[in-house]
Motif scaffolding. Structure first.
Motif, PDB file in Angstrom:
ATOM      1  N   GLY A  39       0.791  -1.225   0.000  1.00 60.52           N
ATOM      2  CA  GLY A  39       0.000   0.000   0.000  1.00 60.52           C
ATOM      3  C   GLY A  39       0.820   1.269   0.000  1.00 60.52           C
ATOM      4  O   GLY A  39       0.263   2.369   0.063  1.00 60.52           O
ATOM      5  N   SER A  68      -1.253  -5.265   2.968  1.00 62.97           N
ATOM      6  CA  SER A  68      -0.962  -3.966   3.572  1.00 62.97           C
ATOM      7  C   SER A  68      -2.124  -3.598   4.495  1.00 62.97           C
ATOM      8  O   SER A  68      -3.192  -4.221   4.447  1.00 62.97           O
ATOM      9  CB  SER A  68      -0.790  -2.882   2.496  1.00 62.97           C
ATOM     10  OG  SER A  68      -0.577  -1.611   3.073  1.00 62.97           O
ATOM     11  N   ARG A  69      -1.922  -2.573   5.308  1.00 62.19           N
ATOM     12  CA  ARG A  69      -3.053  -2.062   6.097  1.00 62.19           C
ATOM     13  C   ARG A  69      -4.081  -1.387   5.196  1.00 62.19           C
ATOM     14  O   ARG A  69      -5.250  -1.346   5.514  1.00 62.19           O
ATOM     15  CB  ARG A  69      -2.543  -1.055   7.143  1.00 62.19           C
ATOM     16  CG  ARG A  69      -1.753  -1.703   8.263  1.00 62.19           C
ATOM     17  CD  ARG A  69      -1.217  -0.669   9.228  1.00 62.19           C
ATOM     18  NE  ARG A  69      -0.256   0.220   8.577  1.00 62.19           N
ATOM     19  CZ  ARG A  69       0.342   1.238   9.183  1.00 62.19           C
ATOM     20  NH1 ARG A  69       0.068   1.516  10.449  1.00 62.19           N
ATOM     21  NH2 ARG A  69       1.216   1.988   8.533  1.00 62.19           N
ATOM     22  N   PHE A  70      -3.651  -0.833   4.081  1.00 66.19           N
ATOM     23  CA  PHE A  70      -4.525  -0.199   3.094  1.00 66.19           C
ATOM     24  C   PHE A  70      -5.465   0.840   3.731  1.00 66.19           C
ATOM     25  O   PHE A  70      -6.664   0.623   3.857  1.00 66.19           O
ATOM     26  CB  PHE A  70      -5.350  -1.233   2.326  1.00 66.19           C
ATOM     27  CG  PHE A  70      -4.544  -2.040   1.357  1.00 66.19           C
ATOM     28  CD1 PHE A  70      -3.933  -1.443   0.272  1.00 66.19           C
ATOM     29  CD2 PHE A  70      -4.372  -3.403   1.532  1.00 66.19           C
ATOM     30  CE1 PHE A  70      -3.181  -2.180  -0.638  1.00 66.19           C
ATOM     31  CE2 PHE A  70      -3.622  -4.158   0.646  1.00 66.19           C
ATOM     32  CZ  PHE A  70      -3.024  -3.541  -0.435  1.00 66.19           C
ATOM     33  N   GLY A  71      -4.883   1.966   4.101  1.00 66.13           N
ATOM     34  CA  GLY A  71      -5.684   3.040   4.677  1.00 66.13           C
ATOM     35  C   GLY A  71      -6.626   3.686   3.680  1.00 66.13           C
ATOM     36  O   GLY A  71      -7.655   4.240   4.069  1.00 66.13           O
ATOM     37  N   GLU A  72      -6.290   3.626   2.397  1.00 69.39           N
ATOM     38  CA  GLU A  72      -7.117   4.256   1.371  1.00 69.39           C
ATOM     39  C   GLU A  72      -7.916   3.200   0.610  1.00 69.39           C
ATOM     40  O   GLU A  72      -7.354   2.322  -0.044  1.00 69.39           O
ATOM     41  CB  GLU A  72      -6.246   5.042   0.387  1.00 69.39           C
ATOM     42  CG  GLU A  72      -5.492   6.206   1.013  1.00 69.39           C
ATOM     43  CD  GLU A  72      -4.667   6.957  -0.007  1.00 69.39           C
ATOM     44  OE1 GLU A  72      -5.034   6.945  -1.201  1.00 69.39           O
ATOM     45  OE2 GLU A  72      -3.644   7.529   0.378  1.00 69.39           O
ATOM     46  N   ALA A  73      -9.240   3.306   0.704  1.00 73.67           N
ATOM     47  CA  ALA A  73     -10.109   2.339   0.025  1.00 73.67           C
ATOM     48  C   ALA A  73      -9.910   2.374  -1.487  1.00 73.67           C
ATOM     49  O   ALA A  73     -10.024   1.348  -2.165  1.00 73.67           O
ATOM     50  CB  ALA A  73     -11.569   2.619   0.368  1.00 73.67           C
ATOM     51  N   ARG A  76      -7.244  -0.073  -2.624  1.00 70.14           N
ATOM     52  CA  ARG A  76      -7.729  -1.456  -2.614  1.00 70.14           C
ATOM     53  C   ARG A  76      -8.595  -1.728  -3.846  1.00 70.14           C
ATOM     54  O   ARG A  76      -8.451  -2.762  -4.504  1.00 70.14           O
ATOM     55  CB  ARG A  76      -8.546  -1.729  -1.349  1.00 70.14           C
ATOM     56  CG  ARG A  76      -7.773  -1.584  -0.051  1.00 70.14           C
ATOM     57  CD  ARG A  76      -8.502  -2.259   1.090  1.00 70.14           C
ATOM     58  NE  ARG A  76      -9.829  -1.706   1.313  1.00 70.14           N
ATOM     59  CZ  ARG A  76     -10.100  -0.697   2.126  1.00 70.14           C
ATOM     60  NH1 ARG A  76      -9.114  -0.106   2.783  1.00 70.14           N
ATOM     61  NH2 ARG A  76     -11.335  -0.267   2.291  1.00 70.14           N
ATOM     62  N   PRO A  88      -6.064  -6.983   3.370  1.00 67.92           N
ATOM     63  CA  PRO A  88      -5.809  -5.996   4.421  1.00 67.92           C
ATOM     64  C   PRO A  88      -5.256  -6.704   5.662  1.00 67.92           C
ATOM     65  O   PRO A  88      -5.896  -7.623   6.197  1.00 67.92           O
ATOM     66  CB  PRO A  88      -7.204  -5.398   4.686  1.00 67.92           C
ATOM     67  CG  PRO A  88      -8.006  -5.729   3.466  1.00 67.92           C
ATOM     68  CD  PRO A  88      -7.484  -7.057   3.010  1.00 67.92           C
ATOM     69  N   ASP A  90      -2.300  -6.014   9.103  1.00 71.17           N
ATOM     70  CA  ASP A  90      -1.284  -5.218   9.784  1.00 71.17           C
ATOM     71  C   ASP A  90      -0.149  -6.151  10.196  1.00 71.17           C
ATOM     72  O   ASP A  90      -0.291  -6.946  11.136  1.00 71.17           O
ATOM     73  CB  ASP A  90      -1.874  -4.514  11.005  1.00 71.17           C
ATOM     74  CG  ASP A  90      -0.940  -3.456  11.572  1.00 71.17           C
ATOM     75  OD1 ASP A  90       0.277  -3.733  11.668  1.00 71.17           O
ATOM     76  OD2 ASP A  90      -1.411  -2.357  11.927  1.00 71.17           O
TER      77      ASP A  90
END
Length: 343
Positions: A39, A68-73, A76, A88, A90
């Motif tokens: 990410g 990844s944590r993928f903070g941004e949708a 993804r 997703p 951590d």
């Protein structure tokens, strides 16, 4: 002047178009690929590039996993639409990595740089402790570990940069913890027979961020450009992603180590003046050029994988057009000019 891009979509399309060399490597028998830290700034385009290369190689059934944590949708969604399987997860917070998919190929892109000076324990956890858990989880895989040219000492510009034979001498906790990452993967190779490639990168450019974005934006805004660090290396991100992926074919228990950057040693003042001409801005130069800089010799990389398809001069022209068109930037400065190792 080379014509650049008019949108992020055009830029992304260029970044994820595989070369014939990458397709040929994958056609030899790639298998599933897990990208850890997908990410970040390079991860999404690397994941889609890998997917496209596998498709072109006739290996549509091999899976590319982006972890990844993928903070941004939106990231993804973009990966999923490209045929990448998004996970997703951590990596630091989860005590067990058993839930991650098995795969014969792994790219490790996780790293902590900015904030390392104020929270060094975090940098060591991410850059050195986590790799041990990854190396144990994927002991039977080929692992390409992204590292940094910061592990080298500063060298004179006339030297052509530090080659892979130069002994590491990292300055500051960030660079030291990155060398720690390398040593952990080396241990896995020596003690457990894990095949490893270590890729020392500095600095990738994709127009939304990078050294050229930093210098060009300063010139465009009428801000002074410091030449204390008088020289720098850059490389097109499309090429950088290709080398990371292709390095998997060289992963070895002897640990394959390669410098990844462009072939040019750039003058910061010359780059700033070029931006001034392209952007129609007066350039203010400040500082006193120091005799050394963080520079890498990428001769080995060029010999194995060929030269980047985009030169530094073309990147400067593209960057100027990008800035002038007010296209999106990540607002994540590289801090390429830092000399004390404090990021």
């Amino acid at each position: 002047m080379s014509q650049g891009f008019t949108s992020e979509a055009e830029l992304e399309a260029r970044l994820v178009a595989p070369s014939a060399g990458l397709v040929e490597d994958f056609a030899k028998g790639a298998g599933d690929l897990v990208i850890l830290g997908a990410g970040g700034k390079m991860g999404p385009t690397l994941a889609v590039l890998a997917r496209n290369a596998l498709n072109a190689a006739g290996r549509e059934h091999d899976t590319v996993y982006a972890v990844s944590r993928f903070g941004e949708a939106s990231v993804r969604e973009r990966l999923a639409q490209a045929g990448v399987e998004v996970i997703p997860f951590d990596l630091v917070e989860n005590d067990s990595l058993d839930a991650l998919p098995d795969a014969p190929n792994v790219v490790f892109m996780v790293g902590a740089k900015f904030g390392a000076a104020t929270s060094p324990s975090w940098a060591w956890e991410v850059n050195a402790a986590l790799p041990d858990r990854i190396a144990r989880r994927y002991r039977n895989s080929a692992i390409a570990a992204l590292s940094t040219g910061n592990v080298y000492p500063f060298v004179p510009a006339s030297s052509g940069g530090a080659s892979e034979d130069v002994a590491p001498a990292p300055i500051g906790e960030y660079a030291q913890s990155c060398l720690g990452r390398e040593r952990v993967f080396e241990f896995a190779a020596q003690e457990r027979g894990t095949r490893v490639s270590i890729v020392r990168l500095n600095y990738a450019v994709d127009l939304r961020y990078g050294v050229l974005a930093d210098i060009g934006s300063a010139v465009h805004a009428g801000e002074p450009v410091s030449v204390d660090t008088a020289n720098v290396n850059v490389v097109w991100q499309g090429y950088a992603n290709e080398v990371v992926l292709r390095s998997l074919t060289h992963a070895s228990t002897d640990v394959f180590t390669i410098n990844l950057t462009g072939p040019e040693t750039l003058s910061v003042e010359a780059v700033a003046q070029r931006f001034g001409g392209l952007l129609g801005r007066a350039v203010t130069i400040v500082g006193e050029p120091q005799p050394t800089a963080l520079l890498n010799d990428s001769s080995r990389c060029m010999a194995l994988f060929g030269y980047p398809s985009v030169s530094a001069q073309t990147l400067i022209e593209w960057q100027a057009q990008w800035i002038e068109a007010n296209l999106p930037m990540t607002a994540k400065p590289t801090k390429w000019a830092v000399r004390d190792g404090k990021f």
